[in-house]
Write an enzyme that holds these catalytic residues in place. Structure first.
Site, mmCIF file in Angstrom:
data_model
loop_
_atom_site.group_PDB
_atom_site.id
_atom_site.type_symbol
_atom_site.label_atom_id
_atom_site.label_comp_id
_atom_site.label_asym_id
_atom_site.label_seq_id
_atom_site.Cartn_x
_atom_site.Cartn_y
_atom_site.Cartn_z
ATOM 1 N N ASP A 445 0.824 -1.217 0.000
ATOM 2 C CA ASP A 445 0.000 0.000 0.000
ATOM 3 C C ASP A 445 0.856 1.264 0.000
ATOM 4 O O ASP A 445 0.442 2.295 -0.542
ATOM 5 C CB ASP A 445 -1.023 0.006 1.145
ATOM 6 C CG ASP A 445 -0.441 -0.313 2.495
ATOM 7 O OD1 ASP A 445 0.782 -0.482 2.590
ATOM 8 O OD2 ASP A 445 -1.211 -0.397 3.466
HETATM 9 C C1 LAN Z 1 3.567 -1.248 10.247
HETATM 10 C C2 LAN Z 1 3.247 0.166 10.068
HETATM 11 C C3 LAN Z 1 2.631 0.528 8.748
HETATM 12 C C4 LAN Z 1 1.754 -0.571 8.202
HETATM 13 C C5 LAN Z 1 0.803 -0.091 7.078
HETATM 14 C C6 LAN Z 1 1.505 0.573 5.917
HETATM 15 C C7 LAN Z 1 -0.191 0.925 7.650
HETATM 16 C C8 LAN Z 1 0.013 -1.307 6.606
HETATM 17 O O1 LAN Z 1 -0.981 -0.928 5.705
HETATM 18 C C9 LAN Z 1 0.927 -2.406 6.134
HETATM 19 C C10 LAN Z 1 1.827 -2.893 7.275
HETATM 20 C C11 LAN Z 1 2.671 -1.777 7.910
HETATM 21 C C12 LAN Z 1 3.836 -1.485 6.989
HETATM 22 C C13 LAN Z 1 3.282 -2.197 9.248
HETATM 23 C C14 LAN Z 1 3.677 -3.598 9.479
HETATM 24 C C15 LAN Z 1 4.091 -3.994 10.900
HETATM 25 C C16 LAN Z 1 4.869 -2.902 11.616
HETATM 26 C C17 LAN Z 1 6.139 -2.627 10.840
HETATM 27 C C18 LAN Z 1 3.983 -1.647 11.642
HETATM 28 C C19 LAN Z 1 2.684 -1.824 12.382
HETATM 29 C C20 LAN Z 1 4.807 -0.721 12.508
HETATM 30 C C21 LAN Z 1 5.463 -1.672 13.572
HETATM 31 C C22 LAN Z 1 5.218 -3.108 13.110
HETATM 32 C C23 LAN Z 1 6.385 -4.059 13.431
HETATM 33 C C24 LAN Z 1 6.007 -5.482 13.065
HETATM 34 C C25 LAN Z 1 6.724 -3.993 14.907
HETATM 35 C C26 LAN Z 1 7.656 -5.033 15.393
HETATM 36 C C27 LAN Z 1 6.901 -6.165 15.975
HETATM 37 C C28 LAN Z 1 6.954 -7.425 15.554
HETATM 38 C C29 LAN Z 1 5.836 -8.342 15.827
HETATM 39 C C30 LAN Z 1 8.120 -7.948 14.802
#
Ligand code: LAN
Length: 716
Positions: A445
Site C-alpha cells: 500500500d
Molecule cells: C507497520 C506500520 C505501517 C503498516 C501499514 C503501511 C499501515 C500497513 O498498511 C501495512 C503494514 C505496515 C507497513 C506495518 C507492518 C508492521 C509494523 C512494521 C507496523 C505496524 C509498525 C510496527 C510493526 C512491526 C512489526 C513492529 C515489530 C513487531 C513485531 C511483531 C516484529
C-alpha cells in the site's frame, strides 16, 4: 494525555534538542551540548513545546477554509527534507532491544539518553499500578513490566526509587518475570537474568531446509523471519552477558523466588494470563518439547557450527540490504548482538550499528523512546500530498512549496536497487517502503499511495515541471512491483498482503510462538492493502498507457476480493488502523473508483449503513482500539476526529444521500479544530497483529483535511 514530569525525574535541557534529517528522510534527535548547532526547526519547537508560534489564520467560514487551515498548520511542521515528522509511539517493547543490545555489546549510554529514557518509562508507567503493558493503552503485563523495569535498573535507577518499588510490586503480583512471554524470556536470557533452557527453541536449522518445504522461514512474514533469524543464533549459542553485581541484584528483584531455586527448564510455557493473547497450539507444544530434547542431547557440534554460519551470512545480507537498519528496531537490536558475538565490538560490521541505532530513537517532552520503525516518512508524505490536492487546496500558491518538498522526498524514497542475491527477497527496485529508502522493504500500500501522490502533484497546475524529477519509466517500475506482489492463490485471489505475496500455508500459524501477537507467521491478505493498491493502479492507469490489460485484470480481481470479504453486517475488518471505520473508508474509496455508489450497489449501501448506524449524537464517530482485538465494533467513550473523518470520507465517496448526516459530521470536525488549524491528541489510531496499539499522530491532520475539503467540494 500523559504527564511529563512524574516524580520530578531529572531531565535534559529541552531547548537543546534538534532533529537532524537528510534527503532520504533519516531522523536523528541530537542534543546540542555546545550550542553551536542549527536553530531548532518549527517542528522541533512544536514537538518539544518550546517556543513554537503557529501562524495566525483567519477564522474559517466554511469547511474549505477549515481544511485549508489544517494544511497550513501541517506545512509548518514539515521538515526541509520534505517529511512530516511525528512521534510514532505506542508499543512498549521497543526500548528493550536498544538498551539490551547496547548493554550486551558494552556500548556506553550518553548521559542525555539515560536521563530521557528513564523519564519516558517513568512517565509512561500505568497511572494506577506503575507497571507497563504491551502498548501504552493496555493493562500492565508481565512482559511490559519486566523488560521496562530491567531497562530502568540498567540505566541506573535505584531499586528503592518509589516508581521502581511500585512497578516491582505489580510485577511480583503478576507472578514475576517468569511469566514473561517468549520474547521477554529471550531479552532476559541475553542479559543473564533468565536461563536459556527455559526459552522455547527457535532452531536455525529450519533455514537449511530446501525452500520448497512449506515451513521454510523464507516463506514467513518478513518481520517474523527477521526476528527469529537472529534469535535462533542467540538461543542456540546461549548468548548472554557476563554476570555482574547489578545483574545479580536485578535477578533478586524480578522473581517471586530466589533465582537459584528456579528450575527454568520447567517454565518454557509459563505465560502470565494477562499477557496471553495467542495461546500455544498442541502442535507447537509438541514441537517445542521434541526440539528441546534435540537441542539438549542430539544436536551435533558440526551442525551447530554450520547453522551458525548460515544465520550470520543471512544477517549480514539483511544488514547490507538496509545499511544496518534492518526491517525494524526489534530485529536490528538482535542482529547487533549476533554480529557482536560473532565478530566483536571493533569489527566494522558491528561499528556501523552505532551510526544506525539513533534512527529509530525519538525525543518527546515525556522523554526518549524507540519507535516501531525508523519513522513513517513515505506513508505520511503520500497522504499529506494527496489529501492537499483532493481537498482542493493545491491551487493555493502558498502551499506549493510544501508540495514540492514532499514530492522531492517521495521521489528520493523510491528503491533504486534490488536486495542482494540469496536474501529471500523479491524485486524491490521501483517500489516504496513505509519509512525510508534506506530501510528498503517494499510495502504494497505504501508503493500504491506513493505512486498516487506523485502523479497528483505532477498534475497540479503550475507544478508540471516536477515531472522531470520522476520520469514515467520510474513510475512504471513502481507499477511493475505492485503487480508482481498481488496474490493469486485460491483463497486470496486478487488480494494484497503487506510486504510480499503470501508464500506459506496458513496452518503455519499453529506454530506461532510469540504468545502476545496474532497472525504473524505468514503474510495475510489485507483489505486495506488491497484497497490502496486499487487506488494507486487506478490513478496510474487514468494518466498513463502502460500494461493496461494487466492493470485492468489486477484491479478487477482486487475489487472482487474486497466485495467478497465484506462481512454480513456491511463492515470490513481493518488490520492496521482502528478498525472497521478505517477499513470501511479504504474499501468504499477503492470501490468508488470502480463506479460503485450508494445508488447502484448493495455492497456500498450496506457499508454506509454500518457506518451511519454508529454515528454518535454529536455527529462524530467513536470506535475504540478494542475492536481490533475482539473483531467486533467497540465504542470509545467519546467521538474522535480521525474516526469521524474516515467515516465521513467513506460516505462522501459513496454518494450517501442524506446530507444531514454529513453536515453533522463536518460540523463536529470544524468544532474540534483549534484556531491555528491544529487538532488535539486523538485516541490511538493504529494497530498491528491484532493486539498492539500504535499511534499515527499526523492522521488527525490528513484525514480531517481530506474529509472537510471533499465535503466543501460537493456541498459548499
Ligand atoms: C507497520 C506500520 C505501517 C503498516 C501499514 C503501511 C499501515 C500497513 O498498511 C501495512 C503494514 C505496515 C507497513 C506495518 C507492518 C508492521 C509494523 C512494521 C507496523 C505496524 C509498525 C510496527 C510493526 C512491526 C512489526 C513492529 C515489530 C513487531 C513485531 C511483531 C516484529
Amino acid at each position: 494525555m500523559y504527564p511529563s514530569d512524574r516524580y520530578g525525574m531529572p531531565k535534559t535541557d529541552h531547548t537543546k534538542w534538534r532533529l537532524i534529517t537528510d534527503i532520504y528522510g533519516k531522523q536523528n534527535w541530537v542534543y546540542d551540548r555546545t550550542g553551536d548547532g542549527p536553530e531548532p526547526t518549527s517542528y522541533v519547537r512544536h514537538q518539544m513545546q518550546n517556543g513554537f508560534n503557529p501562524k495566525e489564520l483567519p477564522k474559517p467560514e466554511s469547511a474549505h477554509d477549515a481544511a485549508s487551515n489544517c494544511f497550513s498548520f501541517l506545512s509548518q511542521l514539515q521538515d526541509d527534507s520534505g517529511i512530516f515528522p511525528c512521534q510514532y509511539g505506542g508499543p512498549m517493547f521497543m526500548l528493550i532491544g536498544y538498551v539490551a543490545a547496547k548493554y550486551f555489546c558494552n556500548v556506553p549510554f550518553s548521559e542525555e539518553e539515560k536521563l530521557e529514557i528513564r523519564r519516558y518509562l517513568v512517565n509512561r508507567a500505568h497511572p494506577v499500578d506503575g507497571g507497563w503493558g504491551l502498548h501504552t493503552y493496555g493493562d500492565s503485563t508481565a512482559f511490559g513490566t519486566s523488560i521496562n523495569y530491567v531497562i530502568l535498573r540498567l540505566l541506573g535507577m535505584s531499586a528503592d526509587h518509589p516508581a521502581m518499588v511500585k512497578a516491582r510490586g505489580t510485577l511480583l503480583r503478576l507472578g514475576g518475570a517468569i511469566g514473561a512471554p517468549m520474547w521477554g524470556k529471550v531479552y532476559l536470557s541475553l542479559l543473564n537474568l533468565y536461563k536459556w533452557e527455559g526459552v522455547n527453541p527457535s532452531p536455525p536449522e529450519l533455514w537449511m531446509l530446501p525452500y520448497w518445504v512449506p515451513i521454510h522461514p523464507g516463506r514467513w512474514w518478513v518481520h517474523t523471519r527477521a526476528v527469529y533469524l537472529p534469535m535462533s543464533y542467540l538461543s542456540m549459542n546461549k548468548a548472554s552477558k557476563e554476570l555482574n553485581p547489578l545483574l545479580e541484584a536485578i535477578r533478586s528483584e524480578i522473581y517471586t523466588k530466589p533465582f537459584d531455586q528456579i528450575d527454568f527448564s520447567r517454565h518454557r510455557n509459563t505465560v502470565c494470563g494477562v499477557d496471553l493473547y495467542y495461546p500455544h497450539s498442541k502442535m507447537l507444544n509438541f514441537a517445542n518439547a521434541t526440539l528441546a530434547m534435540y537441542e539438549k542431547w542430539l544436536r551435533p557440534e558440526w551442525l551447530r557450527k554450520k547453522a551458525s554460519k548460515e544465520v550470520v551470512d543471512l544477517v549480514l545480507k539483511d544488514l547490507k540490504n538496509t545499511d544496518w537498519l534492518a526491517i525494524a528496531p526489534v530485529s536490528q537490536a538482535l542482529n547487533a548482538m549476533v554480529i557482536f558475538s560473532e565478530f566483536g565490538g571493533d569489527a566494522p560490521e558491528f561499528k556501523r550499528f552505532l551510526d544506525r541505532w539513533p534512527d529509530a530513537l525519538y525525543m518527546s517532552p515525556e522523554g526518549m523512546f524507540v519507535c516501531g520503525t525508523n519513522g513513517v516518512q513515505t506513508w505520511d508524505a503520500a497522504f499529506a500530498l494527496q489529501y492537499c490536492v483532493m481537498a482542493g487546496l493545491s491551487d493555493k500558491k502558498e502551499f506549493h512549496d510544501a508540495l514540492i518538498k514532499g514530492y522531492r522526498f517521495l521521489v528520493n524514497a523510491q528503491f533504486t536497487d534490488n536486495a542482494v542475491e540469496g536474501s529471500y527477497r523479491d524485486i524491490r527496485k521501483g517500489g516504496w517502503g513505509f519509512s525510508t529508502k534506506i530501510q528498503g522493504f517494499t510495502v504494497s500500500d505504501c508503493t500504491a499511495e506513493a505512486i498516487k501522490a506523485i502523479i497528483m502533484v505532477q498534475n497540479v497546475p503550475g507544478l508540471e515541471f516536477l515531472k522531470e524529477d520522476m520520469p514515467v519509466e520510474r513510475l512504471q517500475e513502481g507499477v511493475d512491483v505492485l503487480l508482481a506482489i498481488q496474490n493469486w492463490g485460491n483463497f486470496h485471489y486478487g488480494s494484497y498482503a503487506s510486504y510480499e505475496q503470501i508464500k506459506g500455508p496458513e496452518i503455519l500459524e499453529l506454530l506461532n510462538p510469540a504468545e502476545v501477537f496474532g497472525n504473524i507467521m505468514i503474510e495475510y491478505p489485507y483489505v486495506e492493502c488491497t484497497d490502496s493498491s486499487i487506488l494507486g493502479l487506478h490513478h496510474f492507469t487514468t494518466h498513463f498507457d502502460y500494461r493496461k490489460d494487466d492493470i485492468e485484470k489486477s484491479i478487477k480481481a482486487a475489487t472482487d476480493y474486497i466485495i467478497k470479504h465484506q462481512r454480513p453486517d456491511g463492515s470490513w475488518y481493518g488490520s492496521w488502523g482502528v478498525c472497521f471505520t478505517y477499513a470501511g473508508m479504504f474499501a468504499i474509496e477503492a470501490l468508488s473508483t470502480q463506479g460503485y455508489t450508494y445508488e447502484n450497489s448493495e455492497v456500498i449501501r450496506k457499508g454506509c449503513e454500518f457506518l451511519v448506524q454508529r454515528q454518535e449524537e454529536d455527529g462524530g464517530w467513536a470506535e475504540d482500539f478494542r475492536s481490533c482485538e475482539l473483531f467486533s465494533y467497540v465504542r470509545h467513550e467519546k467521538s474522535e476526529v480521525v474516526q469521524t473523518s474516515w467515516a465521513t470520507i467513506a460516505l462522501l465517496l459513496a454518494g450517501y444521500p442524506e446530507k444531514s448526516v454529513l453536515d453533522k459530521a463536518v460540523k463536529f470536525l470544524m468544532s474540534k479544530q483549534n484556531d491555528d488549524g491544529s487538532y488535539n491528541h486523538n485516541h490511538v489510531e493504529g494497530v498491528f497483529n491484532h493486539s498492539c496499539a500504535i499511534e499515527y499522530p499526523n492522521y488527525k491532520y490528513y484525514f480531517p483535511m481530506k474529509a472537510m475539503g471533499m465535503y466543501a467540494k460537493i456541498y459548499d
